[in-house]
Design a protein around this motif. Structure first.
Motif, PDB file in Angstrom:
ATOM      1  N   GLY A 335      -1.269  13.213  29.456  1.00 38.81           N
ATOM      2  CA  GLY A 335      -0.374  12.062  29.466  1.00 38.81           C
ATOM      3  C   GLY A 335       0.896  12.323  30.235  1.00 38.81           C
ATOM      4  O   GLY A 335       1.192  13.453  30.645  1.00 38.81           O
ATOM      5  N   ASP A 336       1.662  11.271  30.426  1.00 41.50           N
ATOM      6  CA  ASP A 336       2.899  11.318  31.190  1.00 41.50           C
ATOM      7  C   ASP A 336       4.073  11.675  30.289  1.00 41.50           C
ATOM      8  O   ASP A 336       4.157  11.225  29.145  1.00 41.50           O
ATOM      9  N   LEU A 337       4.988  12.456  30.825  1.00 44.90           N
ATOM     10  CA  LEU A 337       6.265  12.712  30.168  1.00 44.90           C
ATOM     11  C   LEU A 337       7.246  13.231  31.205  1.00 44.90           C
ATOM     12  O   LEU A 337       7.068  14.329  31.744  1.00 44.90           O
ATOM     13  N   ALA A 338       8.257  12.442  31.500  1.00 44.52           N
ATOM     14  CA  ALA A 338       9.281  12.865  32.453  1.00 44.52           C
ATOM     15  C   ALA A 338       9.976  14.114  31.941  1.00 44.52           C
ATOM     16  O   ALA A 338      10.379  14.181  30.781  1.00 44.52           O
ATOM     17  N   GLY A 339      10.082  15.105  32.809  1.00 40.48           N
ATOM     18  CA  GLY A 339      10.771  16.337  32.444  1.00 40.48           C
ATOM     19  C   GLY A 339      10.014  17.226  31.480  1.00 40.48           C
ATOM     20  O   GLY A 339      10.613  18.056  30.792  1.00 40.48           O
ATOM     21  N   ALA A 340       8.679  17.100  31.405  1.00 43.01           N
ATOM     22  CA  ALA A 340       7.876  17.785  30.383  1.00 43.01           C
ATOM     23  C   ALA A 340       8.009  19.305  30.456  1.00 43.01           C
ATOM     24  O   ALA A 340       7.955  19.897  31.530  1.00 43.01           O
ATOM     25  N   TYR A 341       8.144  19.910  29.278  1.00 44.53           N
ATOM     26  CA  TYR A 341       8.230  21.359  29.138  1.00 44.53           C
ATOM     27  C   TYR A 341       7.523  21.801  27.857  1.00 44.53           C
ATOM     28  O   TYR A 341       7.406  21.045  26.886  1.00 44.53           O
ATOM     29  N   SER A 342       7.078  23.056  27.872  1.00 43.52           N
ATOM     30  CA  SER A 342       6.658  23.809  26.684  1.00 43.52           C
ATOM     31  C   SER A 342       5.637  23.088  25.807  1.00 43.52           C
ATOM     32  O   SER A 342       5.829  22.941  24.594  1.00 43.52           O
ATOM     33  N   PRO A 343       4.495  22.644  26.348  1.00 44.57           N
ATOM     34  CA  PRO A 343       3.498  21.971  25.507  1.00 44.57           C
ATOM     35  C   PRO A 343       2.851  22.942  24.524  1.00 44.57           C
ATOM     36  O   PRO A 343       2.575  24.094  24.858  1.00 44.57           O
ATOM     37  N   ILE A 344       2.620  22.463  23.304  1.00 45.39           N
ATOM     38  CA  ILE A 344       1.943  23.260  22.288  1.00 45.39           C
ATOM     39  C   ILE A 344       0.919  22.395  21.575  1.00 45.39           C
ATOM     40  O   ILE A 344       1.046  21.165  21.537  1.00 45.39           O
TER      41      ILE A 344
END
Length: 438
Positions: A335-344
């Motif tokens: 999925g989309d997320l502006a500025g995405a970081y550190s997915p868990i």
């Protein structure tokens, strides 16, 4: 996360100096041959659902957020092995490692366990000397500003069993270090190290073979600038630990290092973007489909691009590399997320399906509807719907999950890295998120 082969403009350098985040620094080299993937499609669920009461209890931990915290990384562990989940985190600006010791469910005391760590950006707890207590691994960049100097270090904090730590400087005077993990890579019964080095113009991935109590011999795996994160797992089912790594810069690739079992590795890029402004930003392990094979989560959300001004891009988001076995991986856009970081990965709603949570660091924080924390809910058929957990605090860089209240429900701890405007009352240092109103 890009620097083209041409020199950066003065504006770009100004923004780099202003923002000075641990993962936002670019270099330039010749790109290797690798399979490439087209720009990911827009996610099927473009419109996120507000779910602002999912984690209604939010508690600032440790010291009050004065000034602008630079929490580069946070991880969960039970450092004193008392049965209560604690947290460790790096404060890159202070060059300190902190321990959030849980004294009772949801209550923590903050303790400094190491100082003068030279811009630490990753921390892990592991019993390196097999004495029954947890030691602490520290990746030190030396400086978070762009720098070509060999100022990176690897430190092991030896635990005496009473949570007093003696530092062992295992590796010094190398390109800036961004990540490290422990594993028995050559299966000799001793824990070795895997080290990722961002560098600037020059970087490296190496594994360090254990040769003595605190002695290691380095073996080079890759010479590319821009390594952000790496992880270790047995991806091909042969009982030997393999390695995956995310390399940013103009490379924008995920690399796979397959272990022969004796510490000899074959390597290749298993995913690569043709978008030079793809903005790779983080990588972690998962098993989203629960088939027993470790998969890879990764995000793209770094804020710098050719224009040199930090901010969101329409292709920012979260991806999943599904492990198909035998070293084969299939790409999925989550999925989309502006500025995405550190997915868990975490089963947020306890429905038996593994979900994904990610934070946002680079976003348009002058807008009230810029998303800060998003839960991608898995419907059980590997379709993910974004739920907005929060619009603030802003500029979150790191996140970890754990049962911090002892109620069997996953809680979250986030760390804020506030290195560029706006500077306002929406910042945080360390925040604990619970699903229950306490």
């Amino acid at each position: 996360m890009l620097e083209h082969s041409y020199s950066a403009t003065n504006t770009h350098l100004l923004w780099l100096t202003l923002c000075s985040s641990i993962l936002f620094f670019q270099g330039c080299s010749q790109k290797p041959e690798a399979d490439t993937a087209a720009l990911p499609p827009i996610a099927a669920h473009a419109n996120a659902i507000d779910d602002l009461d999912r984690f209604p209890n939010r508690q600032e931990l440790g010291a009050h957020a004065e000034g602008r915290p630079w929490v580069a990384h946070i991880t969960s562990t039970d450092l004193d092995q008392d049965g209560k989940t604690d947290a460790l985190f790096c404060e890159a600006q202070e060059s300190r490692i902190y321990w959030l010791r849980q004294t009772s469910p949801g209550n923590f005391e903050e303790l400094t366990i190491a100082e003068k760590m030279r811009a630490p950006v990753h921390v892990e707890a592991v019993d390196m000397d097999k004495d029954g207590d947890l030691d602490v691994l520290v990746a030190s960049m030396g400086q978070v500003f762009p720098n070509n100097d060999r100022i990176g270090s690897v430190i092991i904090l030896e635990n005496d069993g009473r949570q007093n730590f003696t530092p062992h400087w295992i590796l010094q005077n190398v390109a800036r270090v961004t990540d490290l993990r422990a594993a028995d890579l050559n299966r000799d019964g001793e824990l070795d190290l895997v080290v990722g080095q961002f560098g600037y113009d020059q970087g490296e991935i190496r594994w360090m073979e254990r040769t003595g109590p605190w002695e290691f011999e380095s073996h080079n795996l890759l010479n590319l600038s821009g390594t952000i994160n790496l992880s270790v797992a047995d991806f091909n089912g042969d009982s030997a630990p393999d390695i995956v790594a995310m390399v940013s810069q103009e490379w924008e690739q995920v690399w796979y290092f397959e272990n022969s079992g004796e510490g000899s590795f074959s390597s290749r890029a298993i995913w690569s973007s043709t978008n030079e402004d793809y903005a790779a930003s983080g990588l972690s392990l998962c098993d989203l489909n629960r088939d027993g094979k470790p998969d890879v989560l990764f995000s793209n959300g770094d804020g710098f691009g050719p224009v040199g001004i930090p901010g969101p891009r329409p292709w920012h988001g979260v991806q999943w590399l599904e492990n198909k076995g035998n070293g084969s991986f299939r790409f999925h856009r989550i999925g989309d997320l502006a500025g995405a970081y550190s997915p868990i990965e975490v089963d947020v709603d306890k429905d038996g399906h593994m979900d994904v949570i990610a934070v946002s660091s680079f976003n348009d924080w002058y807008k009230a509807d810029a998303k800060s924390l998003v839960w991608f809910r898995n419907d059980g058929r590997m379709q993910f719907t974004p739920h907005v957990i929060a619009y603030e605090p802003i500029q979150l860089l790191s996140i970890v999950t754990g049962d911090f209240y002892g109620n069997g429900k996953p809680s979250l701890i986030t760390g804020g890295f506030h290195a560029y405007p706006p500077y306002n009352d929406r910042i945080s240092r360390i925040l604990l998120w619970s699903q229950e109103k306490l």
